[in-house]
Design a protein around this motif. Structure first.
Motif, mmCIF file in Angstrom:
data_model
loop_
_atom_site.group_PDB
_atom_site.id
_atom_site.type_symbol
_atom_site.label_atom_id
_atom_site.label_comp_id
_atom_site.label_asym_id
_atom_site.label_seq_id
_atom_site.Cartn_x
_atom_site.Cartn_y
_atom_site.Cartn_z
ATOM 1 N N TRP A 348 9.968 -15.387 -0.905
ATOM 2 C CA TRP A 348 10.509 -14.133 -1.449
ATOM 3 C C TRP A 348 10.967 -13.212 -0.321
ATOM 4 N N HIS A 349 10.128 -13.022 0.672
ATOM 5 C CA HIS A 349 10.490 -12.125 1.775
ATOM 6 C C HIS A 349 11.664 -12.674 2.559
ATOM 7 N N ASP A 350 11.725 -14.009 2.675
ATOM 8 C CA ASP A 350 12.855 -14.638 3.349
ATOM 9 C C ASP A 350 14.154 -14.332 2.609
ATOM 10 N N ARG A 351 14.120 -14.355 1.274
ATOM 11 C CA ARG A 351 15.302 -14.015 0.483
ATOM 12 C C ARG A 351 15.704 -12.555 0.698
ATOM 13 N N LEU A 352 14.711 -11.652 0.715
ATOM 14 C CA LEU A 352 15.012 -10.234 0.917
ATOM 15 C C LEU A 352 15.656 -10.000 2.276
ATOM 16 N N THR A 353 15.107 -10.621 3.311
ATOM 17 C CA THR A 353 15.656 -10.455 4.652
ATOM 18 C C THR A 353 17.101 -10.938 4.713
ATOM 19 N N ALA A 354 17.367 -12.078 4.069
ATOM 20 C CA ALA A 354 18.729 -12.619 4.054
ATOM 21 C C ALA A 354 19.701 -11.684 3.338
ATOM 22 N N MET A 355 19.184 -10.878 2.410
ATOM 23 C CA MET A 355 20.030 -9.945 1.654
ATOM 24 C C MET A 355 20.014 -8.541 2.254
ATOM 25 N N ASP A 356 19.409 -8.402 3.451
ATOM 26 C CA ASP A 356 19.352 -7.129 4.167
ATOM 27 C C ASP A 356 18.584 -6.061 3.384
ATOM 28 N N VAL A 357 17.555 -6.480 2.660
ATOM 29 C CA VAL A 357 16.639 -5.539 2.013
ATOM 30 C C VAL A 357 15.414 -5.430 2.910
ATOM 31 N N ARG A 358 15.150 -4.234 3.406
ATOM 32 C CA ARG A 358 14.092 -4.042 4.387
ATOM 33 C C ARG A 358 12.805 -3.584 3.706
ATOM 34 N N LEU A 359 11.786 -4.423 3.780
ATOM 35 C CA LEU A 359 10.448 -4.076 3.321
ATOM 36 C C LEU A 359 9.467 -4.592 4.361
ATOM 37 N N PRO A 360 9.018 -3.726 5.297
ATOM 38 C CA PRO A 360 8.115 -4.183 6.358
ATOM 39 C C PRO A 360 6.842 -4.792 5.769
ATOM 40 N N TRP A 361 6.322 -5.801 6.463
ATOM 41 C CA TRP A 361 5.106 -6.435 5.984
ATOM 42 C C TRP A 361 3.964 -5.434 5.851
ATOM 43 N N GLY A 362 3.891 -4.458 6.742
ATOM 44 C CA GLY A 362 2.810 -3.477 6.669
ATOM 45 C C GLY A 362 2.822 -2.711 5.359
ATOM 46 N N ARG A 363 3.993 -2.243 4.953
ATOM 47 C CA ARG A 363 4.079 -1.503 3.697
ATOM 48 C C ARG A 363 3.773 -2.409 2.512
ATOM 49 N N TYR A 364 4.309 -3.625 2.564
ATOM 50 C CA TYR A 364 4.038 -4.568 1.473
ATOM 51 C C TYR A 364 2.537 -4.815 1.338
ATOM 52 N N MET A 365 1.857 -5.036 2.459
ATOM 53 C CA MET A 365 0.435 -5.357 2.419
ATOM 54 C C MET A 365 -0.392 -4.175 1.926
ATOM 55 N N LEU A 366 -0.005 -2.954 2.322
ATOM 56 C CA LEU A 366 -0.739 -1.778 1.836
ATOM 57 C C LEU A 366 -0.629 -1.638 0.317
ATOM 58 N N LEU A 367 0.582 -1.824 -0.217
ATOM 59 C CA LEU A 367 0.752 -1.751 -1.665
ATOM 60 C C LEU A 367 -0.014 -2.873 -2.361
ATOM 61 N N SER A 368 0.026 -4.065 -1.787
ATOM 62 C CA SER A 368 -0.651 -5.205 -2.403
ATOM 63 C C SER A 368 -2.167 -5.074 -2.323
ATOM 64 N N LEU A 369 -2.658 -4.319 -1.333
ATOM 65 C CA LEU A 369 -4.094 -4.056 -1.255
ATOM 66 C C LEU A 369 -4.590 -3.239 -2.443
ATOM 67 N N VAL A 370 -3.682 -2.565 -3.107
ATOM 68 C CA VAL A 370 -4.028 -1.862 -4.346
ATOM 69 C C VAL A 370 -3.948 -2.815 -5.530
ATOM 70 N N VAL A 371 -2.844 -3.549 -5.607
ATOM 71 C CA VAL A 371 -2.588 -4.389 -6.770
ATOM 72 C C VAL A 371 -3.598 -5.525 -6.888
ATOM 73 N N ALA A 372 -3.842 -6.253 -5.802
ATOM 74 C CA ALA A 372 -4.652 -7.472 -5.880
ATOM 75 C C ALA A 372 -6.091 -7.212 -6.333
ATOM 76 N N PRO A 373 -6.855 -6.311 -5.676
ATOM 77 C CA PRO A 373 -8.246 -6.118 -6.106
ATOM 78 C C PRO A 373 -8.367 -5.575 -7.528
ATOM 79 N N VAL A 374 -7.498 -4.641 -7.878
ATOM 80 C CA VAL A 374 -7.573 -4.062 -9.224
ATOM 81 C C VAL A 374 -7.275 -5.127 -10.277
ATOM 82 N N THR A 375 -6.252 -5.939 -10.016
ATOM 83 C CA THR A 375 -5.898 -6.993 -10.975
ATOM 84 C C THR A 375 -7.018 -8.012 -11.110
#
Length: 389
Positions: A348-375
């Motif tokens: 997924w991240h490889d596809r985003l990078t190829a499409m010039d959509v910038r989502l740093p891993w740090g920001r992604y991981m911080l958001l996912s640290l909320v989603v994963a434990p709660v889910t």
């Protein structure tokens, strides 16, 4: 998988290691034969389903649906996002998480850009739903197929078992996306005209094949049979209408090699007492505490080494249906935080990078640290309330 060739290299190395373990007797031959007999239908389904999803994308199925979502969105970003959430959920449940993460992501990002909307809430929706939404049916995730075989359940019984957690798995990421991107989702856009498909025969033909495949996958027939038939039909259709789209890269040999290697290595560990070492950590009971321990262990192990080996390592300790369901919540919905927790995240991240959509891993991981434990926690609680009391 063709965009990350190192996966194939890692898979080949693991297969060689597994063969070496077998040749030296560290992996007993009966154990290797048993895991081979159990997993060949699963791997054949993975190959067929990947070809189906890739050729459906070639036929323009996802693009046609996404264009119509934009027209149906009433000029409001939140409405079109809800429709994308529905599409991602259906694609994940019926066509597997890789379809959503790898093939649907570029479509919805292009849709968002076409409508002049922020692509990030759409991109996060696809990657989170690809993992957390892959709980309902056996075909939604490779781990589910392995668990279904282990439990001896049909698709309907499996869905009944997993439904409480599956609902949570879609609801929690949706709420987090809304809270994190509420301003973007409040935007408006001009409703676009729907452009006709460049090859209506190909698109309609592929849609018919998919429409016939979906009920076959939940009919109780071994899923590799209808998936293989659908793949062959689509190969013939594309060969007639767009032959240049057929290529060896449609076959996901990288993930197959990786899976075979992991099966052999983890089976060796089991033969040498891995389950005995893990039992004190994950517990053995069906109480809420033990279920949370098992799911939490699955989530931590998935984020440490990837969800497939995490599932294989803990499977012998999922000794009944509710414990297996809790394990699946951990290794599917919990495998979100690290980039390598699920191969779908890397792709997924490889596809985003190829499409010039910038989502740093740090920001992604911080958001996912909320989603994963709660889910994971709410998913296990939902399972316990419905099946464990």
């Amino acid at each position: 998988m063709r965009d990350l060739p190192w996966i194939g290299v890692a898979g080949a190395i693991l297969v060689v290691v597994g063969i070496g373990l077998l040749a030296t007797g560290v992996l007993p031959v009966p154990a290797a034969l048993e895991i081979g007999e159990r997993t060949w239908p699963v791997l054949l389904f993975v190959i067929a389903a990947t070809i189906v999803a890739e050729l459906a994308a070639v036929a323009g199925i996802f693009h046609a649906i996404a264009e119509r979502l934009g027209a149906l969105g009433l000029g409001r970003a939140w409405v079109v996002w809800l429709l994308v959430l529905l599409l991602a959920s259906v694609a994940t449940i019926l066509l597997s998480l890789d379809t959503t993460a790898v093939l649907l992501t570029p479509v919805v990002v292009l849709l968002a850009r076409h409508l002049r909307l922020d692509p990030l809430p759409f991109a996060l929706t696809t990657v989170w739903i690809a993992n957390t939404g892959s709980l309902l049916l056996p075909v939604s995730n490779l781990t589910n197929l392995l668990a279904e075989h282990q439990l001896g359940l049909g698709p309907a019984a499996f869905a009944a078992l997993m439904a409480p957690a599956a609902i949570v798995g879609i609801a929690v990421p949706a709420v987090v996306v809304v809270l994190a991107h509420r301003r973007s989702l409040a935007a408006r856009y001009e409703r676009p005209a729907v452009e006709p498909e460049p090859d209506r025969v190909l698109t309609i033909g592929a849609a018919v094949v998919l429409a016939l495949l979906v009920p076959a996958l939940v009919s109780g027939i071994e899923v590799w049979i209808p998936a293989t038939i659908a793949a062959l039909l689509l190969v013939v259709l594309v060969a007639i209408r767009r032959p240049r789209a057929l290529r060896l890269g449609l076959v996901p040999w990288q993930i197959v090699l990786l899976a075979i290697g992991l099966f052999l290595v983890v089976e060796t560990l089991h033969a040498r007492g891995l389950a005995t070492l893990l039992e004190p950590i994950v517990g053995t009971g069906d109480g809420l505490g033990d279920l949370l321990r098992l799911a939490g262990s699955g989530a931590l192990l998935a984020n440490g080494v990837d969800n497939l080996p995490a599932y294989l390592a803990l499977e012998p300790l999922a000794t009944d249906a509710i414990r297996m369901a809790a394990l699946l919540v951990g290794v599917n919905a919990g495998a979100l935080v690290t980039p390598w927790a699920s191969l779908a995240i890397l792709l997924w991240h490889d596809r985003l990078t190829a499409m010039d959509v910038r989502l740093p891993w740090g920001r992604y991981m911080l958001l996912s640290l909320v989603v994963a434990p709660v889910t994971v926690v709410l998913g296990v609680v939902a399972l316990w309330l419905v099946h464990g009391l």
